[in-house]
Design a protein around this motif. Structure first.
Motif, short mmCIF file in Angstrom:
data_model
loop_
_atom_site.label_atom_id
_atom_site.label_comp_id
_atom_site.label_asym_id
_atom_site.label_seq_id
_atom_site.Cartn_x
_atom_site.Cartn_y
_atom_site.Cartn_z
N ALA A 93 -4.14 65.94 30.29
CA ALA A 93 -3.99 65.95 29.50
C ALA A 93 -5.16 66.69 27.80
O ALA A 93 -4.32 67.21 27.07
CB ALA A 93 -4.26 64.62 28.40
N LYS A 94 -6.27 67.20 28.10
CA LYS A 94 -7.30 67.63 27.57
C LYS A 94 -7.49 69.28 27.89
O LYS A 94 -8.73 69.29 28.96
CB LYS A 94 -8.47 66.81 27.51
N ASP A 113 -5.03 74.90 31.98
CA ASP A 113 -5.52 73.69 31.17
C ASP A 113 -4.68 73.83 30.62
O ASP A 113 -3.33 74.42 30.11
CB ASP A 113 -6.62 74.17 30.87
N ALA A 114 -4.71 72.61 29.83
CA ALA A 114 -3.47 71.08 29.06
C ALA A 114 -2.99 72.55 28.08
O ALA A 114 -1.71 71.99 27.81
CB ALA A 114 -4.09 69.98 28.59
N ALA A 115 -3.53 73.60 27.15
CA ALA A 115 -2.78 74.41 26.61
C ALA A 115 -2.45 75.22 27.03
O ALA A 115 -2.05 77.04 26.45
CB ALA A 115 -4.28 74.32 25.56
N GLY A 116 -2.44 75.69 28.08
CA GLY A 116 -2.45 76.76 29.06
C GLY A 116 -2.52 78.50 29.42
O GLY A 116 -2.39 79.31 29.05
N ASN A 117 -4.48 77.83 28.82
CA ASN A 117 -4.91 78.73 29.00
C ASN A 117 -5.44 78.69 30.32
O ASN A 117 -5.84 78.07 31.34
CB ASN A 117 -6.61 78.37 28.81
N THR A 124 -8.77 83.69 31.64
CA THR A 124 -7.62 84.79 31.43
C THR A 124 -6.90 85.10 30.26
O THR A 124 -6.13 85.69 30.07
CB THR A 124 -6.53 84.52 33.06
N GLY A 125 -7.27 83.73 28.94
CA GLY A 125 -5.93 83.10 28.48
C GLY A 125 -4.62 83.15 28.94
O GLY A 125 -4.31 82.23 30.13
#
Length: 723
Positions: A458-459, A694-698, A720-721
């Motif tokens: 989630a975070k 992560d939850a934001a796709g990074n 890695t972005g």
């Protein structure tokens, strides 16, 4: 004397120090030179070592002592970013130290046939043509060599070291060591005029057998000598040979330290009256000098101390230096015990109006950088420095620092000995990339050997990692704030079974279950009674479910098992590191387990063919349209070829029953990690073992530092972005 200085977890200041350093100048590594390049092609695989290092007066050449090869190595650093081999000179003995003066190199060479018949010489070698210009018999086994600032004198510590296998290695084994002072003429020692300074009868510990370890000159031609095993310091006038001062190096009380080699990082220990037993020493000015408190026989003060030459302690680092090492993941648990991180070397130099102190920890493979303030030194940063940094030299005119890192693991296919170069500049420190905050108790939070990475569902920026069996008594789940620079380990949760630290685990993969708990992949070793299994923990780290590998899988077992785990809906997917008995060449299994139907299955994954060593998997992580898999070889340094991230589409993940014909998936190359692993200008490490989105796709990746055991201890943690 006993000095007490314990700063309650200086780690709490580490982030603030890094932030302030970002606004000031700092050092970053610019090049790594494997000293085996100085060998002929046919000898390149043989052991070599860079131990004591010095720089030419013009700062264009480095010279280092190489004990295993019995000679001196030269490195051309006219282009400091691209150091070049510049030759090797056989010394006909074991060189123990080097110093430079004008266009000359002075080296102490040990030729002792035994501990009871020590012998050696001082040689002067031309920097230009490597020809020997003089050779002086020293009458004993030389250790450290130093040259006075005005070029008038050379000093040699004649250690006549003891046999550590005799009498439990206790000091008091004759013949005694001493100090030798030689006049210099145009950089060449005048052998007939050398003066021997006796140091017996000074120390309270084994005074009959002084073992001089290190020497250095101040601008007044006063020589400071460390008697390491005797825990004593001596100040000698070079001109007359008179002993001006001598005094005990004393002891220090320590708190917040790890005192046992037991497979865990526990910094709740303390030690009273730990002898300093100094190794290296360097003058800061004409009145002050700094010592590295290695401890050799009974010592273990773990830090560094600044003395006035009259014997007063002006500053004691206590546990502070070591705790910064802990925060950076470099604490050498397997080699620690009472000596801890064992500072051994120290270097000092001035750039502009700033004097720097460099403290080298051989066991932790780092260099601590401090600014000399005239009072308590100001911590600047930790530098990564290959394996076992033995010495360093500052080149003020070029803003360069060079370190000699002695460990060579050629015989085991590991990293070679290196000379590393660092440059002072305006950029923020590039290392460490991951540090820990103090634990809730206020004590240092130790970590290392990170073997798997997962994201909070989630975070964004919130990640989790596990350590492997290197810390056999301390399996843990670490929480990482990846949004910070450097990233921060904010907590460590022990993995428990029945309220105790779980045993028989080798955690290699982790994934969050979305409900506060975790699924963990443990790589088994049947020959060591470690089961191949998947474990579920609740939010408190307690194991509440175990999934043992089924017989259909285990009947084909080989050593290298589960190396990563991810969760897709109700199905766990596990990456097996290497081929088992039923796998065709250059394939491994991705194993599935349906949590609802409790059915096992698998697909085959095609690996690249290995040109050297082996190729296998290290991680599997869920993406938006499939899984990401780390594929790597087990090669290091210049031999490393495959450190890659591949993608397997979701529709490829159609498992068949174990024991049946398994479908072969297709893969797509997403990223070559080798440029990432070269970004800090060290050698390429072998174990990139964690990756997650992560939850934001990074994307984030992490390497396993092997617990700093036969390793540089460097942990690479980088983003890695979006992929």
């Amino acid at each position: 004397m006993s000095e007490r200085r314990f700063t309650q977890t200086a780690l709490a200041l580490l982030m603030a120090a890094a932030a302030s350093t970002a606004q000031a100048q700092s050092f970053n590594r610019i090049a790594s030179f494997p000293v085996a390049q100085n060998l002929a092609a046919q000898d390149a695989a043989q052991e070599t070592s860079a131990e004591i290092i010095a720089a030419s007066a013009d700062g264009q050449t480095l010279v280092y002592s190489d004990s295993p090869r019995g000679g001196l190595g030269f490195v051309d650093i006219r282009d400091a970013d691209k150091p070049r081999a510049a030759g090797f000179v056989d010394m006909g003995g074991e060189p123990t130290s080097v110093a430079t003066i004008a266009d000359m190199v002075l080296a102490g060479v040990n030729t002792s046939p035994s501990y009871t018949a020590p012998s050696g010489f001082l040689t002067a070698v031309s920097l230009q043509d490597h020809a020997e210009k003089a050779r002086c018999d020293l009458g004993g086994q030389p250790d450290s060599v130093a040259v006075s600032k005005d070029g008038r004198f050379a000093a040699v510590a004649i250690e006549n070291e003891r046999d550590e296998d005799l009498g439990d290695g206790a000091p008091g084994q004759l013949p005694a060591g001493y100090l030798t002072i030689l006049p210099l003429k145009d950089g060449v020692p005048q052998c007939d005029a050398q003066r021997r300074v006796e140091l017996t009868g000074l120390a309270d510990i084994a005074g009959e057998d002084p073992e001089p370890e290190f020497v250095d000159f101040n601008d007044r031609n006063e020589i400071v000598v460390t008697l390491q095993e005797n825990n004593h310091l001596v100040i000698v006038a070079a001109e007359s040979g008179e002993i001006l001062h001598h005094f005990s190096a004393g002891a220090v009380d320590l708190e917040g330290i790890d005192t046992a080699r037991d497979g865990q990082l526990d910094f709740s220990g303390s030690q009273s009256a730990a002898l300093r037993e100094p190794d290296a020493v360097k003058w800061l000015d004409d009145a002050r000098f700094v010592i590295a408190n290695e401890g050799d026989y009974q010592g273990g003060a773990r830090g560094f101390t600044i003395f006035h030459k009259d014997g007063r302690v002006l500053f004691e680092s206590g546990a502070d230096f070591e705790q910064r090492i802990v925060a950076a993941g470099h604490y050498p648990e397997k080699r620690s015990g009472k000596k801890g991180a064992e500072p051994e070397g120290v270097a000092v130099g001035v750039i502009g109006d700033q004097r720097y102190i460099f403290v080298l920890s051989e066991r932790a493979s780092v260099i601590g950088v401090y600014r000399d303030t005239g009072a308590a030194p100001e911590f600047v940063q930790l530098l990564p420095s290959g394996i076992a940094p033995e010495s360093a030299v500052l080149i003020p005119s070029r803003g360069l620092l060079a370190s000699a890192n002695e460990k060579d693991l050629a015989e085991d296919g590991g990293a070679r000995s290196h000379v590393m170069l660092f440059r002072l500049g305006d950029a923020a420190p590039a290392y460490p990339q991951l540090v820990s905050e103090p634990a809730a108790s206020g004590l240092p939070l130790g970590w290392g050997a990170l073997s798997g990475l997962a994201a909070d569902p989630a975070k964004a920026g919130l990640l989790y990692a596990v350590n492997d069996s290197f810390y056999s008594q301390q399996p843990s789940i670490f929480t990482i704030d990846a949004s910070a620079v450097p990233a921060r380990i904010t907590s460590a949760m022990p993995v428990m079974r029945d309220g105790k630290a779980a045993e028989k685990l080798d955690l290699e993969g982790i994934v969050a279950d979305g409900e506060g708990g975790f699924w963990l992949a443990s790589e088994g070793r049947t020959d060591k009674d470690i089961p191949h299994a998947i474990y579920h923990t609740n939010a408190q780290g307690e194991i509440d479910q175990t999934l043992n590998f089924p017989p259909e899988l285990l009947q084909h077992e080989k050593r290298f098992g589960a190396e990563g785990i991810t969760l897709i809906g109700d199905t766990l997917w596990i990456a097996i590191q290497r081929a088992w008995k039923d796998d065709p060449e250059n394939t491994v299994k991705l194993v599935s387990y349906d949590l609802k139907t409790q059915q096992w299955g698998a697909v085959r994954y095609p690996t690249q063919a290995a040109t050297s060593g082996w190729v296998g998997l290290s991680e599997i992580s869920l993406g938006a349209d499939g899984v990401y898999i780390i594929e790597r070889d087990n090669q290091i340094g210049e031999k490393a070829a495959i450190k890659r991230l591949y993608h397997v589409a979701m529709d490829e993940l159609k498992p068949a029953a174990l024991g049946s014909d398994l479908p072969l998936v297709n893969k797509q190359l997403v990223r070559d990690f080798i440029p990432d692993l070269k970004a800090l200008n060290g050698f390429v490490v072998d174990k990139i073992e964690g990756f997650t989105l992560d939850a934001a796709g990074n994307g984030f990746a992490v390497t396993d530092n092997d617990g700093v055991d036969d390793s540089s201890g460097e942990t690479y943690f980088f983003a890695t972005g979006k992929l």
